[in-house]
Design a protein around this motif. Sequence first.
Motif, PDB file in Angstrom:
ATOM      1  N   TYR A 270       0.832  -1.202   0.000  1.00  0.00           N
ATOM      2  CA  TYR A 270       0.000   0.000   0.000  1.00  0.00           C
ATOM      3  C   TYR A 270       0.865   1.250   0.000  1.00  0.00           C
ATOM      4  O   TYR A 270       0.550   2.240  -0.663  1.00  0.00           O
ATOM      5  CB  TYR A 270      -0.917   0.012   1.225  1.00  0.00           C
ATOM      6  CG  TYR A 270      -2.236  -0.672   1.043  1.00  0.00           C
ATOM      7  CD1 TYR A 270      -3.208  -0.151   0.186  1.00  0.00           C
ATOM      8  CD2 TYR A 270      -2.545  -1.827   1.743  1.00  0.00           C
ATOM      9  CE1 TYR A 270      -4.439  -0.771   0.038  1.00  0.00           C
ATOM     10  CE2 TYR A 270      -3.772  -2.454   1.603  1.00  0.00           C
ATOM     11  CZ  TYR A 270      -4.711  -1.931   0.748  1.00  0.00           C
ATOM     12  OH  TYR A 270      -5.928  -2.545   0.606  1.00  0.00           O
ATOM     13  N   ASP A 271       1.952   1.195   0.763  1.00  0.00           N
ATOM     14  CA  ASP A 271       2.820   2.365   0.845  1.00  0.00           C
ATOM     15  C   ASP A 271       3.397   2.705  -0.528  1.00  0.00           C
ATOM     16  O   ASP A 271       3.383   3.871  -0.943  1.00  0.00           O
ATOM     17  CB  ASP A 271       3.950   2.078   1.845  1.00  0.00           C
ATOM     18  CG  ASP A 271       4.718   3.333   2.192  1.00  0.00           C
ATOM     19  OD1 ASP A 271       4.152   4.201   2.867  1.00  0.00           O
ATOM     20  OD2 ASP A 271       5.877   3.456   1.761  1.00  0.00           O
TER      21      ASP A 271
ATOM     22  N   ILE B  87      -1.787  -3.198  14.998  1.00  0.00           N
ATOM     23  CA  ILE B  87      -1.411  -1.877  14.499  1.00  0.00           C
ATOM     24  C   ILE B  87      -1.175  -1.933  13.000  1.00  0.00           C
ATOM     25  O   ILE B  87      -1.530  -1.008  12.263  1.00  0.00           O
ATOM     26  CB  ILE B  87      -0.196  -1.296  15.238  1.00  0.00           C
ATOM     27  CG1 ILE B  87      -0.091   0.192  14.931  1.00  0.00           C
ATOM     28  CG2 ILE B  87       1.090  -2.004  14.878  1.00  0.00           C
ATOM     29  CD1 ILE B  87       0.899   0.918  15.782  1.00  0.00           C
ATOM     30  N   ALA B  88      -0.610  -3.048  12.532  1.00  0.00           N
ATOM     31  CA  ALA B  88      -0.420  -3.198  11.091  1.00  0.00           C
ATOM     32  C   ALA B  88      -1.779  -3.236  10.395  1.00  0.00           C
ATOM     33  O   ALA B  88      -1.973  -2.612   9.346  1.00  0.00           O
ATOM     34  CB  ALA B  88       0.374  -4.460  10.792  1.00  0.00           C
ATOM     35  N   GLU B  89      -2.716  -3.952  10.992  1.00  0.00           N
ATOM     36  CA  GLU B  89      -4.063  -4.014  10.415  1.00  0.00           C
ATOM     37  C   GLU B  89      -4.711  -2.634  10.410  1.00  0.00           C
ATOM     38  O   GLU B  89      -5.382  -2.249   9.452  1.00  0.00           O
ATOM     39  CB  GLU B  89      -4.925  -5.009  11.205  1.00  0.00           C
ATOM     40  CG  GLU B  89      -4.545  -6.456  10.942  1.00  0.00           C
ATOM     41  CD  GLU B  89      -5.390  -7.432  11.732  1.00  0.00           C
ATOM     42  OE1 GLU B  89      -5.206  -8.639  11.547  1.00  0.00           O
ATOM     43  OE2 GLU B  89      -6.236  -6.991  12.539  1.00  0.00           O
ATOM     44  N   TYR B  90      -4.487  -1.897  11.482  1.00  0.00           N
ATOM     45  CA  TYR B  90      -5.036  -0.551  11.556  1.00  0.00           C
ATOM     46  C   TYR B  90      -4.525   0.303  10.404  1.00  0.00           C
ATOM     47  O   TYR B  90      -5.293   1.005   9.735  1.00  0.00           O
ATOM     48  CB  TYR B  90      -4.668   0.076  12.903  1.00  0.00           C
ATOM     49  CG  TYR B  90      -5.018   1.539  13.007  1.00  0.00           C
ATOM     50  CD1 TYR B  90      -6.320   1.930  13.307  1.00  0.00           C
ATOM     51  CD2 TYR B  90      -4.060   2.518  12.799  1.00  0.00           C
ATOM     52  CE1 TYR B  90      -6.644   3.275  13.393  1.00  0.00           C
ATOM     53  CE2 TYR B  90      -4.375   3.856  12.881  1.00  0.00           C
ATOM     54  CZ  TYR B  90      -5.670   4.234  13.184  1.00  0.00           C
ATOM     55  OH  TYR B  90      -5.979   5.563  13.268  1.00  0.00           O
ATOM     56  N   TYR B  91      -3.232   0.209  10.156  1.00  0.00           N
ATOM     57  CA  TYR B  91      -2.657   1.048   9.105  1.00  0.00           C
ATOM     58  C   TYR B  91      -3.045   0.557   7.712  1.00  0.00           C
ATOM     59  O   TYR B  91      -3.148   1.351   6.777  1.00  0.00           O
ATOM     60  CB  TYR B  91      -1.149   1.189   9.274  1.00  0.00           C
ATOM     61  CG  TYR B  91      -0.834   2.232  10.319  1.00  0.00           C
ATOM     62  CD1 TYR B  91      -1.012   3.580  10.029  1.00  0.00           C
ATOM     63  CD2 TYR B  91      -0.452   1.874  11.596  1.00  0.00           C
ATOM     64  CE1 TYR B  91      -0.790   4.546  10.997  1.00  0.00           C
ATOM     65  CE2 TYR B  91      -0.223   2.834  12.573  1.00  0.00           C
ATOM     66  CZ  TYR B  91      -0.394   4.175  12.262  1.00  0.00           C
ATOM     67  OH  TYR B  91      -0.193   5.125  13.227  1.00  0.00           O
ATOM     68  N   ILE B  92      -3.294  -0.736   7.576  1.00  0.00           N
ATOM     69  CA  ILE B  92      -3.802  -1.230   6.297  1.00  0.00           C
ATOM     70  C   ILE B  92      -5.128  -0.544   5.970  1.00  0.00           C
ATOM     71  O   ILE B  92      -5.362  -0.124   4.838  1.00  0.00           O
ATOM     72  CB  ILE B  92      -3.989  -2.761   6.333  1.00  0.00           C
ATOM     73  CG1 ILE B  92      -2.645  -3.448   6.092  1.00  0.00           C
ATOM     74  CG2 ILE B  92      -4.996  -3.213   5.276  1.00  0.00           C
ATOM     75  CD1 ILE B  92      -2.732  -4.942   5.963  1.00  0.00           C
ATOM     76  N   CYS B  93      -5.971  -0.423   6.970  1.00  0.00           N
ATOM     77  CA  CYS B  93      -7.267   0.231   6.743  1.00  0.00           C
ATOM     78  C   CYS B  93      -7.077   1.692   6.327  1.00  0.00           C
ATOM     79  O   CYS B  93      -7.746   2.189   5.416  1.00  0.00           O
ATOM     80  CB  CYS B  93      -8.133   0.141   7.998  1.00  0.00           C
ATOM     81  SG  CYS B  93      -8.621  -1.554   8.399  1.00  0.00           S
ATOM     82  N   CYS B  94      -6.144   2.379   6.986  1.00  0.00           N
ATOM     83  CA  CYS B  94      -5.858   3.770   6.625  1.00  0.00           C
ATOM     84  C   CYS B  94      -5.367   3.867   5.182  1.00  0.00           C
ATOM     85  O   CYS B  94      -5.845   4.697   4.396  1.00  0.00           O
ATOM     86  CB  CYS B  94      -4.797   4.359   7.552  1.00  0.00           C
ATOM     87  SG  CYS B  94      -5.289   4.506   9.267  1.00  0.00           S
TER      88      CYS B  94
ATOM     89  N   ARG C 127      -6.955   5.595   1.723  1.00  0.00           N
ATOM     90  CA  ARG C 127      -6.162   6.575   0.979  1.00  0.00           C
ATOM     91  C   ARG C 127      -6.090   6.196  -0.490  1.00  0.00           C
ATOM     92  O   ARG C 127      -6.328   7.030  -1.367  1.00  0.00           O
ATOM     93  CB  ARG C 127      -4.764   6.617   1.603  1.00  0.00           C
ATOM     94  CG  ARG C 127      -3.859   7.688   1.111  1.00  0.00           C
ATOM     95  CD  ARG C 127      -3.841   8.867   2.057  1.00  0.00           C
ATOM     96  NE  ARG C 127      -3.120   9.983   1.465  1.00  0.00           N
ATOM     97  CZ  ARG C 127      -1.800  10.153   1.501  1.00  0.00           C
ATOM     98  NH1 ARG C 127      -1.051   9.283   2.146  1.00  0.00           N
ATOM     99  NH2 ARG C 127      -1.242  11.190   0.919  1.00  0.00           N
ATOM    100  N   VAL C 128      -5.750   4.941  -0.763  1.00  0.00           N
ATOM    101  CA  VAL C 128      -5.672   4.490  -2.155  1.00  0.00           C
ATOM    102  C   VAL C 128      -7.032   4.646  -2.826  1.00  0.00           C
ATOM    103  O   VAL C 128      -7.128   5.137  -3.958  1.00  0.00           O
ATOM    104  CB  VAL C 128      -5.194   3.032  -2.242  1.00  0.00           C
ATOM    105  CG1 VAL C 128      -5.395   2.480  -3.645  1.00  0.00           C
ATOM    106  CG2 VAL C 128      -3.739   2.916  -1.828  1.00  0.00           C
ATOM    107  N   THR C 129      -8.073   4.263  -2.122  1.00  0.00           N
ATOM    108  CA  THR C 129      -9.419   4.371  -2.684  1.00  0.00           C
ATOM    109  C   THR C 129      -9.745   5.808  -3.063  1.00  0.00           C
ATOM    110  O   THR C 129     -10.372   6.072  -4.089  1.00  0.00           O
ATOM    111  CB  THR C 129     -10.461   3.837  -1.678  1.00  0.00           C
ATOM    112  OG1 THR C 129     -10.157   2.467  -1.407  1.00  0.00           O
ATOM    113  CG2 THR C 129     -11.864   3.936  -2.248  1.00  0.00           C
ATOM    114  N   SER C 130      -9.288   6.752  -2.240  1.00  0.00           N
ATOM    115  CA  SER C 130      -9.570   8.159  -2.551  1.00  0.00           C
ATOM    116  C   SER C 130      -8.887   8.580  -3.852  1.00  0.00           C
ATOM    117  O   SER C 130      -9.415   9.405  -4.596  1.00  0.00           O
ATOM    118  CB  SER C 130      -9.129   9.057  -1.398  1.00  0.00           C
ATOM    119  OG  SER C 130      -7.732   9.281  -1.427  1.00  0.00           O
ATOM    120  N   PHE C 131      -7.732   8.017  -4.121  1.00  0.00           N
ATOM    121  CA  PHE C 131      -7.039   8.352  -5.373  1.00  0.00           C
ATOM    122  C   PHE C 131      -7.722   7.707  -6.572  1.00  0.00           C
ATOM    123  O   PHE C 131      -7.741   8.264  -7.669  1.00  0.00           O
ATOM    124  CB  PHE C 131      -5.573   7.918  -5.319  1.00  0.00           C
ATOM    125  CG  PHE C 131      -4.702   8.838  -4.516  1.00  0.00           C
ATOM    126  CD1 PHE C 131      -4.439  10.120  -4.964  1.00  0.00           C
ATOM    127  CD2 PHE C 131      -4.155   8.424  -3.318  1.00  0.00           C
ATOM    128  CE1 PHE C 131      -3.633  10.985  -4.231  1.00  0.00           C
ATOM    129  CE2 PHE C 131      -3.355   9.277  -2.573  1.00  0.00           C
ATOM    130  CZ  PHE C 131      -3.091  10.558  -3.022  1.00  0.00           C
TER     131      PHE C 131
END
Lengths: 207, 207
Positions: free
Chosen positions: A151-152, B143-150, B154-158
């Motif tokens: 994703y990054d 925390i990794a799962e949390y950031y995957i959701c973020c 973000r990608v979806t917004s693009f």
Amino acid sequence: MGSYFIPDMDKQLQINVFRAGIAQFVTFSDLEWEALTQYLNFSTLNKKEYFAVEGKVCDYMAFIVKGAVRYYHDKDGQEITGYFSFENEFASSYKSFIKRTPSTNYIQALEETQLILISHNNFQKMLDNQLLGLKIERFGRLIAEYYICCYDDRVTSFILQSPEERYTAIEKTRPDIFQRVPQHFIANFLGITPVSLSRIRKRTLSK
Amino acid sequence: MGSYFIPDMDKQLQINVFRAGIAQFVTFSDLEWEALTQYLNFSTLNKKEYFAVEGKVCDYMAFIVKGAVRYYHDKDGQEITGYFSFENEFASSYKSFIKRTPSTNYIQALEETQLILISHNNFQKMLDNQLLGLKIERFGRLIAEYYICCYDDRVTSFILQSPEERYTAIEKTRPDIFQRVPQHFIANFLGITPVSLSRIRKRTLSK
DNA sequence: TGAAATCGTTAACAAAAGATAAGGAATAAG
DNA sequence: CTTATTCCTTATCTTTTGTTAACGATTTCA
């Protein structure tokens, strides 16, 4: 279901493929593996069949033994493709699977696709399993970390590169995708329209 | 260093803030917490000081007790801002921290910022620690799962939104960011130029 | 096999974004 | 207090993208 001409891989064979695929993250002893396989389900999707549907909680994490899927959103009746996954990759509507919220996207088979499934229930059971818990916890962490890296890179490409640069990059790193996926899906994936991608291709031919 | 007018938070107070912040993911008993705190480091960054630098492996995961940081890439000498993190959030050059590869971006303090740090070494030690291992493993996964959701959002917004739609969205959901972060950084974050963002703002005023 | 749907390209026009430069306001620095 | 620096806006011009529509080519399907 079409199994006469394209027979499903033998289950044991599928499991072996899965074991090799998961070994990138965690390796299991034979004993552990035997326990783990009790929690697996199997599924075959025909082309255009769905693994995940908007509005429904995605109950499974899938490992793609064979085939390919595309992720897409429905935007005012239009399908916008956001991602693809292929053999030896995991696939899920992660946000939905993790948070137990309705999926915001569809995951559809691009071709006949064989999946090994882990249900959310079974994932929790494995976490609670004395023998497997620790390694499954680790697997969950490592795969999440793996996807964070993916994703990054993706977000960075949107921040740093123009559509044309994104096209050139994917054309270099993943030319195979163009052999398997219609071009207008790839356009969405790059964040542009199919018409625009067609123009970019023409433009970059001379470079 | 400026500690006369803006004294650092007392360490114990910082630790309490951290404990509350981490509790979103995992809760620790007092005994466990005492063990855990042995692995923590503390750091204060002045404005414009760096937490991570391009080309160097990012050895720490940080929890922001107070302050804010921005992530940026150097593109041909130009700074392109990709992300921000604020109080009660974690910050790291994740890809570098996880894979032990040189960071591809900088992380710089936007203002005086107090951090609680976990070094990669200490993270591994905690994973090996009898008392903490399981919960740390779980913390890492969550925390990794949390950031995957973020990242997914973000990608979806693009993929799904135009620059103007992305601006309107952030302006609604995170108006505070505009109070704390120069506008041209936000432009980069949205994937456009500062000039373009200025035009969008003017354009959307009348709507 | 024949009709329908899918897919890529192209054209024409409108809308938006990038690049560059200039000016002024606010802020920081000496 | 004065000088730099930073930051946002505006203008101009160029480039790119979006939108819509049309056209063949291929594929799918009944």
